[in-house]
Design a protein around this motif. Structure first.
Motif, PDB file in Angstrom:
ATOM      1  N   ASP A  28       0.831  -1.208   0.000  1.00 21.26           N
ATOM      2  CA  ASP A  28       0.000   0.000   0.000  1.00 21.26           C
ATOM      3  C   ASP A  28       0.865   1.257   0.000  1.00 21.26           C
ATOM      4  O   ASP A  28       0.574   2.228  -0.716  1.00 21.26           O
ATOM      5  CB  ASP A  28      -0.939   0.017   1.213  1.00 21.26           C
ATOM      6  N   GLU A  29       1.933   1.256   0.783  1.00 26.05           N
ATOM      7  CA  GLU A  29       2.826   2.422   0.830  1.00 26.05           C
ATOM      8  C   GLU A  29       3.530   2.613  -0.515  1.00 26.05           C
ATOM      9  O   GLU A  29       3.661   3.750  -0.992  1.00 26.05           O
ATOM     10  CB  GLU A  29       3.869   2.265   1.940  1.00 26.05           C
ATOM     11  N   LEU A  30       3.979   1.520  -1.124  1.00 25.39           N
ATOM     12  CA  LEU A  30       4.654   1.608  -2.414  1.00 25.39           C
ATOM     13  C   LEU A  30       3.705   2.112  -3.511  1.00 25.39           C
ATOM     14  O   LEU A  30       4.088   2.955  -4.327  1.00 25.39           O
ATOM     15  CB  LEU A  30       5.240   0.252  -2.807  1.00 25.39           C
ATOM     16  N   PHE A  31       2.466   1.615  -3.517  1.00 20.56           N
ATOM     17  CA  PHE A  31       1.491   2.083  -4.507  1.00 20.56           C
ATOM     18  C   PHE A  31       1.164   3.559  -4.299  1.00 20.56           C
ATOM     19  O   PHE A  31       1.018   4.315  -5.259  1.00 20.56           O
ATOM     20  CB  PHE A  31       0.218   1.239  -4.482  1.00 20.56           C
ATOM     21  N   ALA A  32       1.044   4.003  -3.051  1.00 17.77           N
ATOM     22  CA  ALA A  32       0.780   5.418  -2.768  1.00 17.77           C
ATOM     23  C   ALA A  32       1.936   6.287  -3.252  1.00 17.77           C
ATOM     24  O   ALA A  32       1.729   7.359  -3.853  1.00 17.77           O
ATOM     25  CB  ALA A  32       0.540   5.623  -1.273  1.00 17.77           C
ATOM     26  N   LEU A  33       3.170   5.844  -3.014  1.00 22.39           N
ATOM     27  CA  LEU A  33       4.350   6.579  -3.475  1.00 22.39           C
ATOM     28  C   LEU A  33       4.399   6.628  -5.002  1.00 22.39           C
ATOM     29  O   LEU A  33       4.701   7.670  -5.597  1.00 22.39           O
ATOM     30  CB  LEU A  33       5.617   5.921  -2.913  1.00 22.39           C
ATOM     31  N   LEU A  34       4.079   5.520  -5.662  1.00 22.50           N
ATOM     32  CA  LEU A  34       4.048   5.462  -7.117  1.00 22.50           C
ATOM     33  C   LEU A  34       2.987   6.409  -7.687  1.00 22.50           C
ATOM     34  O   LEU A  34       3.243   7.144  -8.646  1.00 22.50           O
ATOM     35  CB  LEU A  34       3.783   4.023  -7.577  1.00 22.50           C
ATOM     36  N   ARG A  35       1.777   6.426  -7.082  1.00 20.78           N
ATOM     37  CA  ARG A  35       0.722   7.347  -7.521  1.00 20.78           C
ATOM     38  C   ARG A  35       1.161   8.803  -7.399  1.00 20.78           C
ATOM     39  O   ARG A  35       0.959   9.615  -8.298  1.00 20.78           O
ATOM     40  CB  ARG A  35      -0.560   7.124  -6.710  1.00 20.78           C
ATOM     41  N   THR A  36       1.780   9.140  -6.284  1.00 25.68           N
ATOM     42  CA  THR A  36       2.248  10.512  -6.059  1.00 25.68           C
ATOM     43  C   THR A  36       3.295  10.892  -7.102  1.00 25.68           C
ATOM     44  O   THR A  36       3.255  11.986  -7.669  1.00 25.68           O
ATOM     45  CB  THR A  36       2.833  10.644  -4.636  1.00 25.68           C
ATOM     46  N   THR A  37       4.232   9.986  -7.368  1.00 23.25           N
ATOM     47  CA  THR A  37       5.285  10.254  -8.351  1.00 23.25           C
ATOM     48  C   THR A  37       4.687  10.459  -9.743  1.00 23.25           C
ATOM     49  O   THR A  37       5.055  11.399 -10.453  1.00 23.25           O
ATOM     50  CB  THR A  37       6.305   9.095  -8.368  1.00 23.25           C
ATOM     51  N   ILE A  38       3.768   9.606 -10.145  1.00 26.40           N
ATOM     52  CA  ILE A  38       3.141   9.729 -11.471  1.00 26.40           C
ATOM     53  C   ILE A  38       2.350  11.026 -11.566  1.00 26.40           C
ATOM     54  O   ILE A  38       2.407  11.723 -12.577  1.00 26.40           O
ATOM     55  CB  ILE A  38       2.250   8.505 -11.771  1.00 26.40           C
ATOM     56  N   ASP A  39       1.610  11.382 -10.505  1.00 22.12           N
ATOM     57  CA  ASP A  39       0.852  12.636 -10.507  1.00 22.12           C
ATOM     58  C   ASP A  39       1.765  13.855 -10.653  1.00 22.12           C
ATOM     59  O   ASP A  39       1.388  14.844 -11.274  1.00 22.12           O
ATOM     60  CB  ASP A  39       0.010  12.763  -9.238  1.00 22.12           C
ATOM     61  N   GLU A  40       2.963  13.789 -10.090  1.00 19.63           N
ATOM     62  CA  GLU A  40       3.907  14.909 -10.195  1.00 19.63           C
ATOM     63  C   GLU A  40       4.546  14.968 -11.579  1.00 19.63           C
ATOM     64  O   GLU A  40       4.724  16.042 -12.151  1.00 19.63           O
ATOM     65  CB  GLU A  40       4.991  14.792  -9.126  1.00 19.63           C
ATOM     66  N   ILE A  41       4.918  13.820 -12.138  1.00 20.80           N
ATOM     67  CA  ILE A  41       5.618  13.773 -13.413  1.00 20.80           C
ATOM     68  C   ILE A  41       4.655  13.958 -14.591  1.00 20.80           C
ATOM     69  O   ILE A  41       4.949  14.682 -15.541  1.00 20.80           O
ATOM     70  CB  ILE A  41       6.377  12.436 -13.566  1.00 20.80           C
ATOM     71  N   ASP A  42       3.491  13.291 -14.554  1.00 22.40           N
ATOM     72  CA  ASP A  42       2.538  13.317 -15.665  1.00 22.40           C
ATOM     73  C   ASP A  42       1.119  13.465 -15.112  1.00 22.40           C
ATOM     74  O   ASP A  42       0.344  12.509 -15.091  1.00 22.40           O
ATOM     75  CB  ASP A  42       2.671  12.024 -16.484  1.00 22.40           C
TER      76      ASP A  42
END
Length: 152
Positions: free
Chosen positions: A6-20
């Motif tokens: 869950d923490e990894l998916f949340a971090l991935l979502r945040t990163t994608i939202d920032e980049i694209d």
């Protein structure tokens, strides 16, 4: 350091939202586009052509229905057979690959298929009574004609 999924998916979502990031209003535009596409597929005008009062009161063994989306039309004549089932005679005014009669949904769905002749005529024999829909597969068309439910 160990992280939960869950923490990894949340971090991935945040990163994608920032980049694209998602374009402004994309979700609303997609919901509207899907709704419009579904409405145009589902919309068909139903008209009781004859025996309207008798059919409503159950005094008739035949019913005639017409469906149209403004580009194609389906005329269905439903009659009771000697076995108590139904015969459905159909006429279409479009270049149709096939006309399907559909009852039920999901795993319980039953489909009968007929290919209209050159005059647009086809028939379904020994169909059980029940709520049905007709799907007209139009040759070369972007959209097919799917009727609302009707009683066979």
């Amino acid at each position: 350091m160990s992280r939960s999924d869950d923490e990894l998916f949340a971090l991935l979502r945040t990163t994608i939202d920032e980049i694209d990031p998602m374009p402004q209003g994309l979700a609303d535009r997609m919901i509207a586009a899907v709704a419009v596409a579904d409405v145009s597929r589902e919309y068909a005008l139903l008209t009781l052509m004859e025996n309207a009062h008798a059919a409503v009161r159950g005094d008739s063994d035949t019913t005639t229905l017409q469906f149209s989306d403004g580009k194609a039309s389906i005329l269905l004549h439903i009659s009771r057979t000697a076995s108590g089932r139904r015969r459905v005679d159909g006429w279409v005014d479009a270049d149709a690959a096939e006309l399907r009669l559909i009852q039920g949904e999901g795993r319980g769905e039953r489909i009968w298929t007929a290919v209209p002749d050159e005059q647009g005529r086809c028939a379904f024999d020994e169909i059980p009574a029940g709520l049905s829909r007709a799907l007209l597969i139009i040759t070369g068309a972007a959209k097919d004609l799917l009727t609302p439910q009707f009683e066979v």
